[in-house]
Design a protein around this motif. Structure first.
Motif, PDB file in Angstrom:
ATOM      1  N   ALA A  16     -47.754 -11.223  -6.190  1.00 12.28           N
ATOM      2  CA  ALA A  16     -47.614 -12.595  -5.705  1.00 12.28           C
ATOM      3  C   ALA A  16     -47.948 -13.563  -6.841  1.00 12.28           C
ATOM      4  O   ALA A  16     -48.678 -13.213  -7.772  1.00 12.28           O
ATOM      5  CB  ALA A  16     -48.555 -12.829  -4.524  1.00 12.28           C
TER       6      ALA A  16
ATOM      7  N   TYR B 141     -39.882 -10.483  -4.459  1.00 11.27           N
ATOM      8  CA  TYR B 141     -40.715 -10.106  -3.323  1.00 11.27           C
ATOM      9  C   TYR B 141     -42.007  -9.501  -3.859  1.00 11.27           C
ATOM     10  O   TYR B 141     -42.042  -8.923  -4.935  1.00 11.27           O
ATOM     11  CB  TYR B 141     -40.000  -9.063  -2.456  1.00 11.27           C
ATOM     12  CG  TYR B 141     -38.795  -9.626  -1.746  1.00 11.27           C
ATOM     13  CD1 TYR B 141     -38.937 -10.494  -0.671  1.00 11.27           C
ATOM     14  CD2 TYR B 141     -37.517  -9.281  -2.153  1.00 11.27           C
ATOM     15  CE1 TYR B 141     -37.832 -11.006  -0.012  1.00 11.27           C
ATOM     16  CE2 TYR B 141     -36.399  -9.797  -1.508  1.00 11.27           C
ATOM     17  CZ  TYR B 141     -36.571 -10.659  -0.434  1.00 11.27           C
ATOM     18  OH  TYR B 141     -35.482 -11.167   0.188  1.00 11.27           O
ATOM     19  N   ASN B 142     -43.067  -9.630  -3.069  1.00 10.99           N
ATOM     20  CA  ASN B 142     -44.332  -9.003  -3.431  1.00 10.99           C
ATOM     21  C   ASN B 142     -44.796  -8.143  -2.258  1.00 10.99           C
ATOM     22  O   ASN B 142     -44.243  -8.248  -1.149  1.00 10.99           O
ATOM     23  CB  ASN B 142     -45.367 -10.064  -3.834  1.00 10.99           C
ATOM     24  CG  ASN B 142     -45.643 -11.054  -2.734  1.00 10.99           C
ATOM     25  OD1 ASN B 142     -46.142 -10.694  -1.675  1.00 10.99           O
ATOM     26  ND2 ASN B 142     -45.311 -12.322  -2.969  1.00 10.99           N
TER      27      ASN B 142
ATOM     28  N   GLU C 107     -47.255  -8.313  -0.311  1.00  9.47           N
ATOM     29  CA  GLU C 107     -47.698  -9.106   0.833  1.00  9.47           C
ATOM     30  C   GLU C 107     -46.504  -9.618   1.638  1.00  9.47           C
ATOM     31  O   GLU C 107     -46.520  -9.578   2.876  1.00  9.47           O
ATOM     32  CB  GLU C 107     -48.578 -10.273   0.356  1.00  9.47           C
ATOM     33  CG  GLU C 107     -49.875  -9.839  -0.311  1.00  9.47           C
ATOM     34  CD  GLU C 107     -49.731  -9.428  -1.782  1.00  9.47           C
ATOM     35  OE1 GLU C 107     -50.717  -8.890  -2.322  1.00  9.47           O
ATOM     36  OE2 GLU C 107     -48.655  -9.646  -2.387  1.00  9.47           O
ATOM     37  N   ASP C 108     -45.450 -10.073   0.933  1.00 11.20           N
ATOM     38  CA  ASP C 108     -44.213 -10.479   1.612  1.00 11.20           C
ATOM     39  C   ASP C 108     -43.646  -9.318   2.426  1.00 11.20           C
ATOM     40  O   ASP C 108     -43.198  -9.489   3.565  1.00 11.20           O
ATOM     41  CB  ASP C 108     -43.117 -10.870   0.602  1.00 11.20           C
ATOM     42  CG  ASP C 108     -43.386 -12.114  -0.187  1.00 11.20           C
ATOM     43  OD1 ASP C 108     -44.118 -12.997   0.295  1.00 11.20           O
ATOM     44  OD2 ASP C 108     -42.843 -12.215  -1.312  1.00 11.20           O
TER      45      ASP C 108
ATOM     46  N   SER D  24     -43.069  -8.961   6.368  1.00 17.09           N
ATOM     47  CA  SER D  24     -41.686  -8.718   6.815  1.00 17.09           C
ATOM     48  C   SER D  24     -41.609  -7.487   7.711  1.00 17.09           C
ATOM     49  O   SER D  24     -40.879  -7.481   8.706  1.00 17.09           O
ATOM     50  CB  SER D  24     -40.764  -8.534   5.608  1.00 17.09           C
ATOM     51  OG  SER D  24     -40.743  -9.695   4.823  1.00 17.09           O
TER      52      SER D  24
END
Length: 156
Positions: free
Chosen positions: A46, A56-57, A59-60, A64
């Motif tokens: 992030a 994207y990381n 956490e994303d 999701s």
């Protein structure tokens, strides 16, 4: 009878030329994740953790996974109960707390599903089925933090 399913992913990361991992603030954190027969995911840390904010990381991807699995579980329980869903949207949020020693964890995910159904007489039931969907959700059952639901329902 229980079923087991195995999911596989291959991660690839390499240090760039003239780069070192001795300073976590400067080395490249971008990497790829390959899952057989699917598009390669380009992932980074992030932005807050010195990653590429355009990728994207983890956490994303965790958030999701939670929001996607809940929707699929919800559509499943609606179908079981004869509720015709026309649309489903969600603007989910996840709270990550990082301690002074660098350890971090998600402390909560909040889902804000907005569902449109066809039958006005099923609105109360449609709202209540988010609880059942959460109970069935594979990802929610794998998390060690609360997943809070603030659902809305509309009639077409």
């Amino acid at each position: 009878m229980e079923f087991k399913h195995l999911f596989k992913a291959q991660l690839n990361w390499f240090v760039k030329q003239k780069e070192t991992t001795s300073n976590s603030a400067v080395y490249n954190k971008s990497h790829t994740i390959a899952i057989e027969s699917k598009a390669i995911l380009n992932v980074s840390a992030a932005k807050a953790f010195k990653g590429d904010p355009n990728l994207y990381n983890p956490e994303d991807l965790l958030l999701s996974s939670v929001v996607s699995c809940h929707m699929m579980s919800y559509l499943y329980v609606c179908a079981q109960n004869g509720i015709e869903v026309v649309s489903y949207t969600d603007k989910a949020e996840a709270t990550l707390e990082v301690s002074e020693d660098g350890r971090g964890r998600f402390t909560e995910v909040r889902l804000y599903p907005k569902v449109t159904i066809k039958q006005a007489e099923k609105m109360t039931e449609a709202l209540s089925l988010h609880k059942k969907a959460n109970e069935l959700c594979f990802i929610a059952n794998s998390c060690n933090f609360p997943i809070v639901h603030d659902p809305r329902c509309e009639i077409i």
